[in-house]
Scaffold this motif. Structure first.
Motif, PDB file in Angstrom:
ATOM      1  N   THR A 335       0.894  -1.179  -0.138  1.00 49.27           N
ATOM      2  CA  THR A 335      -0.050   0.157  -0.056  1.00 49.27           C
ATOM      3  C   THR A 335       0.760   1.143   0.077  1.00 49.27           C
ATOM      4  O   THR A 335       2.026   1.088   0.431  1.00 49.27           O
ATOM      5  CB  THR A 335      -0.950   0.169   1.245  1.00 49.27           C
ATOM      6  N   THR A 337       1.682   3.171  -2.855  1.00 44.58           N
ATOM      7  CA  THR A 337       2.648   3.616  -4.030  1.00 44.58           C
ATOM      8  C   THR A 337       2.789   5.017  -4.205  1.00 44.58           C
ATOM      9  O   THR A 337       1.918   5.916  -3.931  1.00 44.58           O
ATOM     10  CB  THR A 337       1.896   2.882  -5.137  1.00 44.58           C
ATOM     11  N   SER A 366      -1.442  -3.287  -6.939  1.00 42.15           N
ATOM     12  CA  SER A 366      -1.290  -3.324  -5.283  1.00 42.15           C
ATOM     13  C   SER A 366      -0.600  -4.607  -5.003  1.00 42.15           C
ATOM     14  O   SER A 366      -0.363  -4.853  -3.792  1.00 42.15           O
ATOM     15  CB  SER A 366      -2.372  -2.941  -4.648  1.00 42.15           C
TER      16      SER A 366
END
Length: 583
Positions: A335, A337, A366
């Motif tokens: 999580t 990015t 993801s």
């Protein structure tokens, strides 16, 4: 060339009288070129011009000669009709005033007026292409050696470093002085005319004053002012892209950059050219802290507008399994990015920052699959910023040894199909190959990919000998399992649980006896006759083994290589094989 920009003075008496250029610095050189041509014996008011010149030379050589490099050159003073009669009488040096006056006093006017060559040699001797230089030419006549002084002046001006020539014409009367005035005009100097002793005295005084005085440095031109505005966010995540907008573009080659707060003017890190746009995305650096976004002129690299921005730490999480088999693919999720160009990699535990092995770019996902290395041990899965290659999150993972088994026959004939079965597939890209016994790790000959299967076949090599069948990881090409196999000659008998005895050859249509024995039991055992290259459980003819040995089999009408096979059909086993040639 600006007037009075150098300090080379060339004084030529007899054909021409030169005026020294003003100096810019005390280490600049001055050369006086004195005209010793025969025309200097001409008289003005009853006195020879050479005597008039000697009498007023002190007006030129003032106190400035004490700390300047000053020399003397003369021409036409030794030989008649010789255009090469040019001589340096005093080499440039400090405090040469007395020596120069003395040498001028001993000059006897004799020859021609090669003033163009004299000016050229004076400039060359003072390295006019490397340092500033001024020529002062005093002449009572014009060039007499068929050279163009105007063209020379243009050359000296274009090739020189601050070259200037000043010219004093002495006693020229009604002569056309354009060939002298052009020397001064083309180099940014002065032309002075002297008709008698008083005017020559005044001209030399003016030249001496000009040489002594340094030209003031020009006032710097004010930098042009531009109306450029810049807009950037107050904060951005390390390694992220953020939008910058601006107005007042000066040149499409100007650029917008982000640099640490207080960086020197001209510093450039991540940047883009403005081109014909009014906004674009800029990549934040990987380090956190205070930075500046700057709009910078490409010409001169001067900052026209800037905005402060704080780069903050991203919050990235990473999830990976605790263990994975060597060479296998395993799922990683994350999580937070920052950039699609960031990457997830697996590296040995404790590897240096920026180390990258097997990896994938996060893009807009993801989760994704990562390939474990072939070596076992402790590793780290890392989420790494593409900008600066800094790790934002990591998870430990142990890579363990896979358990792979491999089953092959002990012996096979050259060129035959070699059945292989295996368990423990790691990756569908792994492969099974047959190589000479003891071949180097990673050697690959005939092979197939395991894909989603558990059995397949290889073609045995044509050369008899000892070989290995290997199950090899595609990742790292490491062998996980191996089994030896002996490759026999193409016509060798094969026995595995049974024996067959028969002639090596027979005639077409001939009936032969085949003896057999077996220690294996099976519900459906048969002795078959098949073409040598025919699939194992297909045949030309077959006899079910129900009684005692031997059995009789009739050869086919077509000659060729055939094979007698003892098959356990119910168990799908080959117990014995013999080649027989039908002629």
């Amino acid at each position: 060339m600006k007037l009075f920009s150098t300090a080379l003075a060339t004084l030529a008496l007899g054909g021409a009288l030169t005026c020294a250029a003003p100096a810019q610095a005390q280490d600049e050189n001055v050369m006086i070129v004195f005209d010793g041509s025969n025309s200097m014996w001409g008289q003005i008011d009853g006195t020879a011009k050479i005597e008039i010149a000697r009498g007023v030379m002190e007006n030129l050589l003032g106190e400035w000669t004490d700390n300047r490099q000053v020399g003397l050159m003369a021409y036409g003073h030794r030989r008649r009709g010789d255009c090469s009669d040019i001589e340096t009488l005093v080499a440039p040096g400090q405090g040469t005033r007395g020596e120069i006056l003395s040498r001028i006093g001993s000059i006897t006017p004799t020859g021609k007026t090669p003033l163009t060559s004299a000016v050229e040699q004076a400039a060359t001797s003072l390295s006019y292409t490397d340092t500033p230089a001024t020529v002062v030419l005093i002449s009572d006549g014009l060039e007499s050696c068929e050279r163009d002084p105007c063209a020379l002046a243009e050359t000296l001006e274009s090739a020189g470093v601050g070259f200037t020539a000043h010219v004093v014409g002495f006693g020229l009367g009604d002569a056309d002085t354009s060939a002298l005035t052009c020397i001064a005009d083309n180099t940014g100097g002065k032309y002075l005319s002297a008709r008698n002793a008083n005017e020559l005295s005044a001209a030399l005084t003016e030249v001496g004053t000009a040489v002594a005085a340094a030209e003031p440095e020009p006032e710097p031109e004010p930098e042009p002012q531009y109306d450029v505005t810049l807009t950037a966010p107050a904060t951005a995540l390390a390694g992220s892209s953020f939008e910058v907008s601006w107005t007042g573009t000066v040149s499409g080659s100007d650029y917008v950059t982000i640099v640490p707060m207080g960086s020197d003017e001209g510093t450039r890190k991540n940047h883009f050219r403005v081109r014909d746009k009014s906004k674009d995305d800029l990549r934040a650096p990987s380090g956190t802290g205070l930075y500046e976004v700057r709009y910078v002129l490409d010409e001169g690299h001067r900052t026209l507008a800037s905005e402060q921005i704080e780069i903050t730490e991203p919050e990235v999480t990473l999830t990976a399994p605790a263990t994975a088999l060597a060479g296998s693919s395993f799922e990683v999720s994350w999580t937070g990015t920052v950039s699609g160009s960031d990457y997830v990699t697996i590296v040995p535990m404790g590897s240096d920052e920026g180390t990258r092995k097997n990896h994938f770019r996060v893009r807009d996902k993801s989760k994704d699959d990562l390939r474990a290395p072939s070596g076992t041990g402790l590793y780290e899965v890392r989420y790494v910023l593409d900008e600066g290659h800094r790790t934002l999150a990591s998870q430990p993972i142990e890579v363990t040894e896979p358990e792979v088994t491999l089953t092959v026959p002990e012996k096979i004939r050259a060129g035959d199909s070699l059945g292989v079965t295996w368990t423990g597939t790691v990756s569908g890209s792994d492969y099974i190959t047959i190589v000479p016994m003891g071949a180097d790790e990673g050697t690959r000959k005939t092979h197939f990919r395991v894909r989603g299967k558990s059995e397949d076949a290889l073609t045995a090599p044509k050369q008899p000998g000892l070989y290995e069948v290997r199950y090899v990881l595609d990742e790292g090409h490491r062998t996980l399992a191996r089994q030896p196999v002996e490759v026999l000659a193409e016509d060798a008998a094969l026995q595995s649980g049974a024996t067959l005895k028969a002639p090596e050859s027979a005639a077409t249509g001939e009936t032969i006896e085949v003896s057999w024995s077996t220690s294996q039991e099976g519900a459906d055992q048969r002795i078959t006759l098949a073409h040598a290259n025919q699939a194992i459980f297909t045949w030309v003819s077959a006899i079910k083994v129900e009684g005692k040995s031997p059995v009789k089999i009739t050869m086919p009408d077509e000659p060729g290589a055939y094979e007698l096979r003892f098959l356990d059909v119910s168990g799908q086993k080959v117990l014995a094989r013999n080649i027989i040639r039908v002629k």
